[in-house]
Design an enzyme around this catalytic site. Structure first.
Site, PDB file in Angstrom:
ATOM      1  CD  GLU A 285      30.447  58.286  20.337  1.00 33.91           C
ATOM      2  OE1 GLU A 285      30.734  57.604  21.343  1.00 33.91           O
ATOM      3  OE2 GLU A 285      29.329  58.273  19.807  1.00 33.91           O
TER       4      GLU A 285
ATOM      5  CE  LYS B 222      19.279  25.554  25.819  1.00 34.11           C
ATOM      6  NZ  LYS B 222      20.030  26.744  25.377  1.00 34.11           N
TER       7      LYS B 222
END
Length: 696
Positions: A453, A236
């Protein structure tokens, strides 16, 4: 990225820039005052050096000098005598010390009429007067009063400099806006990528300023304001700077926090001064960054409103659309909190346009990367498209940081150019966190992390709607002991019920693997459980994905809390409904827990294979994971595996807008590896606000 239109030559300003010469005056004024100080110091030193000290003598010593004929001149007034000796003489003065006396003063005990005659008889040629020598008032003024006046002038001078060097000593109400030089623009629209729609809207405003007749011939009027809205890092402020470079008209830039200070009325005065400057240089653009600092909702402060901030906002509202016309002055503002702005500020006639600067998609990320890659020396193999596919959820600022990190890593390794390996290393460092290889773990901890995992990865492999596994590692990164990194195959803009259920199932896979293969449950699943609860609660309370609760929203608002508006809001949900919500959340999580348990019991061999590979290699990439899931043996590595090196082919297949990370955290179980969509119950279905999901 759209091609840039040829720019018209900048028009010279109608009026001279009045502030330029004044900015140079303080330096000249300072030199002038320094010169004055030097002259005064020299005069004062000369007078002081020429001014001889006057010593006070006792009456006896004075009479002795009279008898010796050592008196040159005397001024007598009643009992006071001032005079000079014929020659300097060492005498004992009144305080009892020996001093070299030239001029003296004494006080008589009583008036003796014959003293004058005695002085004249004993000192031929003496000058005897009956009144004192007139005082040199100019010297007296320089010695005693000038220093105080000088200090006062210096104090006023420095006070003026601290207040900005204006024409007045107190210039608190002057605007702090900076006027940019349009002749040498630093940033243009060519330097902004990934937000073509926002550039198009702003380009129309710029064209209106350059040639208003083109639009006015059909009855259109120039927009009075444009509000740039978007998440942090989407560009922006960069767009505002680009507008300054493209406009070709005077451009004033100011931050919202520059308006309000400790003095009452300063903010409103600065708003008036800012628009006065704009009117003098019309047509022009005024850019206010972070306007939420001054444009917050009025009457929403806890314990009463901030009167000074509200006065500033009221003045801003009047200047934007009041009785006086601001023809040719366009206000462009930027904020990432449009929800807290006052409704009067957002209405048409003030901010006519709200321009959304959204998170870039894959094409936008590629364009942004190409802009930032111009500044670094790249290897010929580097592909911006491949990197863009593997960086889901990253804003423009994140991508700039990624390119910078890759350049730093390449320099650290003494590379001649930045390679794809460097970008892969930088991507994993930014998205997953830095590796912590210096941390030493026991074989027991490594085994627990490997099973955890492996549970995530195998469940993700079996869930049809789950994102493909990109990498599994037991190397600690950030706050996580291990990570399972998944990337979607294509851009995702919505998420259906089965995708969310699969995400919950994958997150629970690590905890279930510990339960089945280790016979115990550790604290490593803390972040997984938190994200699972968050997704399930959103499904029930916001997304209507519960048959029992129905398509009803039970949570008002989904954005960030604004205390001034939300603090006093009363709950609208009954106690029984809250109990039903908790029951549904428990049902969803429990069903997916059983589902993950069933998958891992059926695929025990795959879990064992992946665990063994992780213990041997520490990291398994997408290609190696596919081989293991097919039951194939992995080739023995000839050299030590480079854990930071990714697979370019895997990246090429990962066109995405979301990424997820499931992991096992540190033993304390109270920190997250990375922010996540699971950890953010506000937007589980908004891929633009997503980021890698971290687990503990």
């Amino acid at each position: 990225m759209s091609s840039k239109q040829p720019r018209k030559p900048n028009k010279p300003s109608k009026q001279p820039q009045k502030g330029v010469n004044f900015n140079q005056i303080p330096g000249k004024t300072a030199g002038f005052w320094v010169l004055i100080m030097l002259v005064v110091f020299l005069v004062y030193s000369t007078i002081s050096s020429s001014h001889q000290a006057v010593h006070e003598l006792t009456q006896n010593v004075f009479l002795e000098q009279v008898a010796l004929g050592n008196i040159r001149s005397v001024t007598k007034t009643t009992l006071d005598i001032n005079g000079e000796l014929n020659e300097k003489t060492t005498l004992i003065v009144k305080d009892g010390t020996e001093q070299v006396v030239d001029r003296f003063y004494t006080r008589l005990w009583s008036d003796e009429p014959g003293l004058s005659q005695l002085i004249m008889d004993s000192n031929p040629g003496v000058v005897l007067t009956g009144e004192r020598t007139k005082t040199n008032w100019w010297a007296h003024f320089l010695m005693y009063y000038l220093p105080f006046l000088l200090i006062l002038l210096l104090w006023l001078f420095f006070l003026r400099q601290m207040q900005g060097g204006g024409n007045e000593a107190f210039s608190f109400g002057k605007s702090k806006a900076k006027m940019f030089n349009m002749d040498e623009p630093e940033i243009t629209f060519e330097d902004v990528a990934g937000c073509d729609e926002a550039k198009y809207e702003l380009q129309e405003i710029i064209d209106f300023l350059r040639s208003p007749q083109k639009f006015q011939r059909l009855g259109g009027r120039i927009p009075k304001g444009a509000l740039l809205v978007g998440a942090p890092g989407t560009g922006k402020t960069l767009l505002g700077r680009a507008v300054a470079g493209e406009a070709g008209v005077p451009f004033f830039s100011m931050s919202g926090s520059d308006f309000v200070e400790m003095f009452v009325g300063v903010g409103a005065s600065r708003v008036r001064d800012l628009f006065d400057q704009g009117k003098k240089h019309a047509p022009c653009i005024i850019f206010i960054d972070e306007i939420d600092a001054v444009g917050r909702h009025r009457g929403a402060g806890l314990g009463g409103g901030h009167d000074e901030r509200e006065q500033t906002l009221n003045q801003l509202l009047v200047e934007m659309d009041g009785f006086e016309s601001n023809e040719g002055v366009i206000l462009v503002a930027a904020t990432n909190r449009p929800d807290v702005l006052d409704p009067a500020l957002l209405r048409p006639g003030r901010f006519d346009r709200q321009i959304v600067v959204d998170m870039p998609d894959m094409v936008g990320r590629e364009a942004i990367l190409k802009v930032h890659m111009k500044k670094v020396r790249l290897h010929e193999e580097v592909s911006a498209k491949t990197i863009a596919k593997g960086t889901p959820g990253m804003a423009g600022a994140d991508l700039e940081n990624l390119v910078n990190e890759a350049a730093l890593l390449a320099a650290r390794k003494d590379h001649d150019s930045v390679t794809m390996v460097d970008f892969e290393d930088a991507k994993e460092k930014v998205m997953l966190g830095p590796e912590r290889r210096s941390r030493v773990f026991t074989e027991k901890v490594k085994k627990e992390t490997a099973y955890h995992e492996a549970g995530h990865a195998v469940v993700a492999f079996r869930c049809i709607e789950s994102d493909p596994v990109h990498k599994v590692t037991i190397i600690p990164r950030g706050q996580a002991l291990g990570l399972t990194f998944t990337l979607p195959k294509e851009d995702q803009y919505t998420q259906d019920e089965q995708m969310l259920l699969d995400r919950i199932c994958v997150a629970l896979g690590g905890r279930v693997a510990e339960e089945i293969f280790l016979g115990k449950i550790g604290s490593g699943a803390y972040s997984d459980i938190r994200s699972v609860t968050s997704i399930a609660r959103s499904m029930v309370t916001r997304l209507g994905m519960s048959k029992k609760m129905g398509p009803i929203s039970y949570e008002e608002g989904g954005g960030q809390v604004f205390l001034g508006r939300d603090f006093g809001r009363q709950p609208t949900t009954s106690q029984k409904t809250l109990e039903d919500i908790d029951t549904e959340i428990y049902r969803i999580v429990d069903e997916q827990l059983d589902r993950a348990r069933k998958i891992l019991k059926e695929d025990r061999e795959l879990v064992e294979l992946l665990t063994a590979a992780l213990l041997e290699r520490e990291t398994v990439d997408a290609e190696e994971f596919e081989m293991l899931m097919k039951g194939e043996e992995l080739p023995t590595p000839e050299l030590e595996i480079d854990h930071s090196t990714g697979n370019d082919d895997a990246d090429a297949d990962d066109t995405n807008s979301d990424a997820s990370v499931e992991g096992r955290g540190d033993d304390d179980g109270d920190k997250e590896a990375n922010p996540s969509t699971e950890d953010n119950p506000e937007s589980p279905d908004d891929p633009d606000k997503s980021s890698p999901r971290g687990g503990n």
